[in-house]
Design a protein around this motif. Structure first.
Motif, PDB file in Angstrom:
ATOM      1  N   UNK A 368     -24.767 -29.923 -11.806  1.00 55.51           N
ATOM      2  CA  UNK A 368     -23.997 -29.886 -10.550  1.00 55.51           C
ATOM      3  C   UNK A 368     -24.613 -28.968  -9.497  1.00 55.51           C
ATOM      4  N   UNK A 369     -24.581 -29.423  -8.265  1.00 55.53           N
ATOM      5  CA  UNK A 369     -24.928 -28.580  -7.110  1.00 55.53           C
ATOM      6  C   UNK A 369     -23.769 -28.691  -6.120  1.00 55.53           C
ATOM      7  N   UNK A 370     -23.397 -27.558  -5.534  1.00 58.77           N
ATOM      8  CA  UNK A 370     -22.367 -27.582  -4.492  1.00 58.77           C
ATOM      9  C   UNK A 370     -23.017 -27.260  -3.161  1.00 58.77           C
ATOM     10  N   UNK A 371     -22.513 -27.870  -2.117  1.00 60.91           N
ATOM     11  CA  UNK A 371     -22.954 -27.473  -0.778  1.00 60.91           C
ATOM     12  C   UNK A 371     -21.755 -26.921  -0.026  1.00 60.91           C
ATOM     13  N   UNK A 372     -21.889 -25.666   0.402  1.00 68.81           N
ATOM     14  CA  UNK A 372     -20.806 -25.044   1.150  1.00 68.81           C
ATOM     15  C   UNK A 372     -20.707 -25.692   2.528  1.00 68.81           C
ATOM     16  N   UNK A 373     -19.496 -26.047   2.932  1.00 67.35           N
ATOM     17  CA  UNK A 373     -19.299 -26.704   4.233  1.00 67.35           C
ATOM     18  C   UNK A 373     -18.847 -25.651   5.248  1.00 67.35           C
ATOM     19  N   UNK A 374     -19.612 -25.497   6.305  1.00 70.58           N
ATOM     20  CA  UNK A 374     -19.276 -24.491   7.308  1.00 70.58           C
ATOM     21  C   UNK A 374     -18.523 -25.125   8.478  1.00 70.58           C
ATOM     22  N   UNK A 375     -17.755 -24.280   9.134  1.00 70.12           N
ATOM     23  CA  UNK A 375     -16.970 -24.725  10.283  1.00 70.12           C
ATOM     24  C   UNK A 375     -17.819 -24.684  11.560  1.00 70.12           C
ATOM     25  N   UNK A 376     -18.773 -23.725  11.579  1.00 70.24           N
ATOM     26  CA  UNK A 376     -19.483 -23.444  12.824  1.00 70.24           C
ATOM     27  C   UNK A 376     -20.732 -24.277  13.075  1.00 70.24           C
ATOM     28  N   UNK A 377     -21.053 -25.239  12.202  1.00 67.28           N
ATOM     29  CA  UNK A 377     -22.247 -26.053  12.431  1.00 67.28           C
ATOM     30  C   UNK A 377     -22.138 -26.831  13.732  1.00 67.28           C
ATOM     31  N   UNK A 378     -23.216 -26.810  14.499  1.00 66.51           N
ATOM     32  CA  UNK A 378     -23.273 -27.674  15.680  1.00 66.51           C
ATOM     33  C   UNK A 378     -23.624 -29.087  15.210  1.00 66.51           C
ATOM     34  N   UNK A 379     -23.455 -30.057  16.084  1.00 67.46           N
ATOM     35  CA  UNK A 379     -23.820 -31.440  15.738  1.00 67.46           C
ATOM     36  C   UNK A 379     -25.285 -31.517  15.342  1.00 67.46           C
ATOM     37  N   UNK A 380     -26.128 -30.769  16.081  1.00 67.24           N
ATOM     38  CA  UNK A 380     -27.565 -30.803  15.792  1.00 67.24           C
ATOM     39  C   UNK A 380     -27.845 -30.207  14.412  1.00 67.24           C
ATOM     40  N   UNK A 381     -27.189 -29.097  14.104  1.00 66.35           N
ATOM     41  CA  UNK A 381     -27.395 -28.473  12.782  1.00 66.35           C
ATOM     42  C   UNK A 381     -26.945 -29.406  11.666  1.00 66.35           C
ATOM     43  N   UNK A 382     -25.821 -30.061  11.896  1.00 70.41           N
ATOM     44  CA  UNK A 382     -25.293 -30.973  10.883  1.00 70.41           C
ATOM     45  C   UNK A 382     -26.261 -32.143  10.662  1.00 70.41           C
ATOM     46  N   UNK A 383     -26.767 -32.722  11.743  1.00 70.27           N
ATOM     47  CA  UNK A 383     -27.699 -33.856  11.592  1.00 70.27           C
ATOM     48  C   UNK A 383     -28.964 -33.424  10.878  1.00 70.27           C
ATOM     49  N   UNK A 384     -29.467 -32.246  11.258  1.00 68.27           N
ATOM     50  CA  UNK A 384     -30.692 -31.764  10.619  1.00 68.27           C
ATOM     51  C   UNK A 384     -30.457 -31.528   9.130  1.00 68.27           C
ATOM     52  N   UNK A 385     -29.307 -30.945   8.831  1.00 69.52           N
ATOM     53  CA  UNK A 385     -28.954 -30.674   7.432  1.00 69.52           C
ATOM     54  C   UNK A 385     -28.873 -31.970   6.639  1.00 69.52           C
ATOM     55  N   UNK A 386     -28.253 -32.979   7.228  1.00 71.75           N
ATOM     56  CA  UNK A 386     -28.116 -34.260   6.529  1.00 71.75           C
ATOM     57  C   UNK A 386     -29.498 -34.858   6.254  1.00 71.75           C
ATOM     58  N   UNK A 387     -30.334 -34.840   7.277  1.00 70.94           N
ATOM     59  CA  UNK A 387     -31.665 -35.434   7.129  1.00 70.94           C
ATOM     60  C   UNK A 387     -32.467 -34.714   6.036  1.00 70.94           C
ATOM     61  N   UNK A 388     -32.479 -33.381   6.095  1.00 69.70           N
ATOM     62  CA  UNK A 388     -33.252 -32.614   5.111  1.00 69.70           C
ATOM     63  C   UNK A 388     -32.679 -32.799   3.707  1.00 69.70           C
ATOM     64  N   UNK A 389     -31.347 -32.768   3.608  1.00 70.54           N
ATOM     65  CA  UNK A 389     -30.710 -32.910   2.294  1.00 70.54           C
ATOM     66  C   UNK A 389     -31.073 -34.259   1.667  1.00 70.54           C
ATOM     67  N   UNK A 390     -30.984 -35.303   2.457  1.00 67.52           N
ATOM     68  CA  UNK A 390     -31.290 -36.635   1.934  1.00 67.52           C
ATOM     69  C   UNK A 390     -32.754 -36.693   1.470  1.00 67.52           C
ATOM     70  N   UNK A 391     -33.657 -36.144   2.276  1.00 67.95           N
ATOM     71  CA  UNK A 391     -35.074 -36.158   1.891  1.00 67.95           C
ATOM     72  C   UNK A 391     -35.323 -35.407   0.590  1.00 67.95           C
ATOM     73  N   UNK A 392     -34.695 -34.238   0.450  1.00 68.01           N
ATOM     74  CA  UNK A 392     -34.888 -33.449  -0.773  1.00 68.01           C
ATOM     75  C   UNK A 392     -34.278 -34.160  -1.979  1.00 68.01           C
ATOM     76  N   UNK A 393     -33.048 -34.623  -1.806  1.00 69.87           N
ATOM     77  CA  UNK A 393     -32.373 -35.217  -2.965  1.00 69.87           C
ATOM     78  C   UNK A 393     -33.047 -36.507  -3.440  1.00 69.87           C
ATOM     79  N   UNK A 394     -33.622 -37.245  -2.514  1.00 69.48           N
ATOM     80  CA  UNK A 394     -34.330 -38.481  -2.907  1.00 69.48           C
ATOM     81  C   UNK A 394     -35.453 -38.184  -3.890  1.00 69.48           C
ATOM     82  N   UNK A 395     -36.058 -37.008  -3.735  1.00 64.45           N
ATOM     83  CA  UNK A 395     -37.167 -36.638  -4.629  1.00 64.45           C
ATOM     84  C   UNK A 395     -36.705 -36.319  -6.037  1.00 64.45           C
ATOM     85  N   UNK A 396     -35.483 -35.794  -6.146  1.00 58.93           N
ATOM     86  CA  UNK A 396     -35.042 -35.297  -7.455  1.00 58.93           C
ATOM     87  C   UNK A 396     -34.018 -36.191  -8.145  1.00 58.93           C
ATOM     88  N   UNK A 397     -33.395 -37.093  -7.395  1.00 56.84           N
ATOM     89  CA  UNK A 397     -32.324 -37.923  -7.985  1.00 56.84           C
ATOM     90  C   UNK A 397     -32.896 -38.980  -8.928  1.00 56.84           C
TER      91      UNK A 397
END
Ligand SMILES: *Cc1c(COP(=O)(O)O)cnc(C)c1O
Length: 397
Positions: A368-397
């Motif tokens: 299991x991995x948890x990702x803490x969800x923050x309230x203060x993320x900007x839209x740009x930060x959220x999009x960047x996070x999603x993109x990076x997370x998907x790229x990383x997880x694709x390698x390990x899933x």
């Protein structure tokens, strides 16, 4: 996730009101306090929010757990069933009550498995304490059924799940008492603070007394009321309560933003083959403080957690290696490292904490991995996070 992200004028003005009276104590001083009772106001608002009869504030979530145990008659030698994935406070509170923590497996909700409970019952079992971890619920209806069947006390550790519900009923209101924390990394904060909620007046009165040296708070003043039991000092100050009272008004906003951010990330990662989400018995009642998912096996999960951190996606704990939250790393418990003699008197059948095995919990937690969800993320930060997370997880899933 944490309340400390949203902090401002409302908190300051609540605290200022207390400072202006000069009464920082939650009891007494009627004439000086000019009608300012922040602990009481918070208690009333919280009880109303949870549609529960009574709320009593204390100095921390840990104090709330210990107070609830005392109020419900849990004491020396009683066995209390808890999960091996929680926060250390859960077993500390039990040990400090002289009672015996008995661990039972979790299921894919990452909370106590109701189907495993009957196997660990003994004639000494007094209570079950499920922990609604990472913002979401255990299969609480099934745990309620086991407690009813065996006449056990049910105390919910809802410290991480304030505002959460199961089928529209607030977490913390399913058993004899529910406990909450308002420390500085919880959803809303008092700085330090905790609460016990219950529908039973006697439990409430005992909690109120226990947390203030046994005072029944019925006399004309502190010198005249009775000590109805031995207790301790687990009181909250008016300053802390004032902060929490303002924070409580932000709770719906906080959960709303978390849910939106959580949904966006979840939607992206569920498309990755090999990623499995934590089971949430009622997704509508999830406070979305974390998004938790499983990879296929331990090495992939540990490496993915490292890769996420290296790629700048912070706040993704791999709990299996964490010494606050999972049994595997609780060496102080395993070795019973106490300040003095152990607080409990062991009996021959007491658990040998150094050698417990949780194959089912290990198999879940190691993946299991948890990702803490923050309230203060900007839209740009959220999009960047999603993109990076998907790229990383694709390698390990
Ligand atoms: C935070 C927490 C506690 C204790 O709360 P404090 O206010 O830090 O004492 C207890 N149980 C769980 C599950 C927690 O996460």
């Amino acid at each position: 996730m944490p309340g400390f992200e949203l902090f401002g004028e409302e908190e300051r003005s609540e605290v200022q009101e207390v400072l202006e009276t000069g009464v920082l104590f939650r009891y007494g001083f009627e004439s000086q306090r000019k009608g300012v009772w922040k602990a009481k106001a918070f208690e009333e608002a919280f009880a109303e929010r949870l549609s529960v009869g009574y709320c009593h504030l204390v100095g921390s979530g840990t104090a709330a757990l210990q107070t609830a145990l005392a109020a419900l008659g849990v004491g020396a030698g009683d066995e209390i069933i808890i999960p091996p994935f929680t926060f250390v406070a859960t077993f500390e509170a039990i040990l400090n009550a002289g009672a015996v923590p008995v661990f039972s497996e979790i299921d894919d909700t990452l909370c106590l498995d109701p189907d495993a409970l009957e196997a660990v019952l003994t004639p000494r079992t007094k209570a079950v304490m499920p922990v609604h971890m990472c913002g979401a619920m255990a299969r609480i209806d099934e745990i309620v059924a086991v407690c009813k069947k065996h006449d056990l006390v049910l105390i919910e550790d809802a410290c991480q799940s304030v505002g959460g519900t199961f089928r529209n009923k607030p977490l913390g209101t399913f058993g004899n008492a529910g406990c909450f924390s308002f420390d500085s990394v919880k959803t809303i904060t008092c700085g330090e603070g905790g609460a016990i909620v219950t529908d039973d007046k006697d439990t409430y009165l005992r909690a109120d007394a226990f947390s203030d040296h046994g005072h029944d708070h019925l006399g004309e003043n502190r010198g005249l009321d009775e000590h109805i039991m031995l207790g301790s000092n687990f009181r909250i100050s008016e300053l802390n309560a004032a902060v929490g009272f303002a924070q409580l008004r932000r709770l719906d906003t906080i959960i709303g933003i978390q849910k939106r951010n959580h949904a966006a990330i979840q939607q992206a990662i569920t498309k990755i083959p090999g990623i499995q989400l934590r089971t949430i018995p009622d997704p509508d009642g999830d406070t979305a403080t974390f998004l938790t998912f499983f990879l296929a096996e331990e090495t992939a999960a540990r490496n993915a957690a490292k890769a996420l951190a290296a790629a700048g996606v912070g706040g993704c704990p791999y709990w299996y290696d964490n010494n606050w939250h999972y049994y595997r790393q609780w060496d102080h418990l395993k070795q019973m490292k106490c300040a003095a003699k152990p607080p409990i008197v062991f009996y021959p059948e007491a658990p040998d904490y150094a050698h417990l095995h949780f194959p089912k919990s290990d198999s879940l937690m190691s993946r299991a991995i948890s990702m803490q969800i923050m309230v203060g993320w900007s839209e740009a930060e959220l999009s960047r996070r999603i993109e990076t997370t998907v790229n990383v997880l694709k390698e390990y899933a």
